[in-house]
Enzyme design. Structure first.
Site, short mmCIF file in Angstrom:
data_model
loop_
_atom_site.label_atom_id
_atom_site.label_comp_id
_atom_site.label_asym_id
_atom_site.label_seq_id
_atom_site.Cartn_x
_atom_site.Cartn_y
_atom_site.Cartn_z
CD GLU A 131 -2.93 -0.88 -0.13
OE1 GLU A 131 -2.95 0.22 -0.73
OE2 GLU A 131 -3.59 -1.86 -0.51
CE1 TYR A 150 -6.62 3.00 -0.50
CE2 TYR A 150 -4.25 3.12 -0.09
CZ TYR A 150 -5.34 2.49 -0.64
OH TYR A 150 -5.17 1.32 -1.32
CG ASP A 169 -7.86 4.58 -4.21
OD1 ASP A 169 -9.09 4.59 -4.35
OD2 ASP A 169 -7.11 3.83 -4.86
#
Length: 370
Positions: free
Chosen positions: A47, A130, A148
């Site tokens: 991520e 996020y 996102d």
DNA sequence: CACACGTGGAC
DNA sequence: TGTCCAAGTGT
């Protein structure tokens, strides 16, 4: 009633939407290296790498990073030098310095277990709203939103939301939408499916609506407004900076390199000595003066620059005139100043702009040996 | 909030 | 060539 951003949630078939979306994801999801298991550390690393970065770019970095730092302990105990080297070329280098620092914290505070609560995980450096939602939903199956750019684009179309997604405050509108829509049975696939849909079908320009598994649920498709959504104001143009750099070799063939400051642009990366161009003094004289002041170096600089590098960042552009030269006397080595052989250069992390310089310099050496 | 913070690819 | 990005966060 129709001017509130989420008014279309009223007449929305949530269960059918979840089924169509998750069903599509189960069939069509890409085979990506970070999807082999749901180890929280791997999800976390992926991520961070994927922030503002394309999947195709990330894949080889992720593979190498996991080979080099397979566990939280491996990363926590590694030198920052080697961590930065593993990130070299990926950009946004504060991401990996924050990750390194956060991983050390997880090791010391939580015994190496990535926390599974929103409050604790959000306290980690580099983990914003996020990333917190992504890790919690993907690794721990928590029904948390992971909003996102994909999610905002997809949902702005499906729910016909005309808020400007460039405004930071607007993310909360989409988080609220996701909280209303998310599958509590499979929040991981729900969040990933929204992003996957944005990446593969509901793209910024010319979305493939005829292939879209949730076309029937989409207000923008129905109204023919997919080309106008999402609303996103564009940002201002970038500024220009002119630099002069020198690749300096001493009589042993070693090259002078310098470590950048620990804050700001390209923090803690290595570079060839450089200075901002002066409007009055000639580049060659400016460089010679800088090297004398900064490194107490007596240098012989070639007459003309051997290359000019144009390098574009997200917020500025560099033009670098690069000179070759030789060090006449000694230069004192410190933590931030080193003399290294060309072979040893590969152990240091350089920004792409300086990799370009080095390649041009090597090409020059081939043209004019010794 | 507005801006700093990288890079390579698409059109 | 210029513009906009691509799975954002820190300050």
């Amino acid at each position: 009633m129709s001017n509130t951003p989420l008014n279309h949630l009223q007449d929305f078939n949530i269960t059918a939407f979840q089924n169509d979306l998750i069903g599509w994801f189960s069939r069509e999801q890409r085979d990506l290296p970070w999807r082999k298991d749901k180890d929280a550390y791997k999800v976390w690393v992926s991520e961070i790498m994927l922030q503002q970065t394309r999947v195709d770019t990330v894949i080889p970095y992720f593979e190498r990073f996991m080979e080099k730092f397979p566990t939280i302990d491996d990363l926590a105990l590694a030198d920052e030098e080697s961590v930065l080297k593993a990130w070299e070329g990926l950009g946004y280098y504060s991401r990996v310095r924050n990750l390194h620092s956060a991983v050390k914290e997880v090791r010391e505070l939580y015994g190496g277990m990535v926390p599974d609560s929103p409050a604790e995980i959000s306290r980690l450096k580099g983990v914003g709203p996020y990333t917190a939602g992504a890790i919690l939903s993907i690794a721990y199956s928590k029904a948390e939103p992971a909003v996102d750019g994909n999610v905002m684009r997809v949902l702005s179309r499906i729910l016909s939301i005309w808020e400007d997604i460039a405004k930071p405050s607007v993310r909360k509108v989409f988080e609220e939408a996701v909280r209303a829509l998310i599958s509590h049975e499979n929040p991981s696939h729900f969040n990933q499916a929204l992003m996957e849909l944005g990446a593969l079908i509901c793209t910024p320009t010319s979305p493939s609506c005829l292939l879209c598994p949730v076309r029937e649920h989409c207000h923008a498709f129905e109204e023919g407004t997919t080309g106008e959504l999402p609303v996103k104001t564009r940002k201002k143009s970038t500024r220009h900076v002119d630099l002069i750099a020198g690749v300096l070799k001493n009589d042993e063939g070693k090259i002078l390199i310098h470590k950048r400051p620990q804050n700001g642009l390209l923090a803690n990366l290595w570079e060839f000595p450089n200075v901002e161009k002066n409007t009055i003094i000639s580049p060659r004289t400016t460089l010679k003066g800088y090297l004398s002041d900064e490194y107490k170096a007596d240098t012989k600089i070639e007459t003309g620059s051997f290359t000019s590098i144009d390098h574009v960042f997200s917020h500025l552009t560099w033009n670098i005139e690069v000179f070759a030269g030789t060090l006449q006397g000694d230069v004192e080595e410190t933590d931030t100043v080193k003399l290294v052989t060309p072979d040893e250069l590969t152990e240091y992390a350089f920004p792409v702009s300086h990799q370009k310089m080095w390649r041009a310099y090597q090409a020059l050496q081939l043209e004019m040996p010794s």
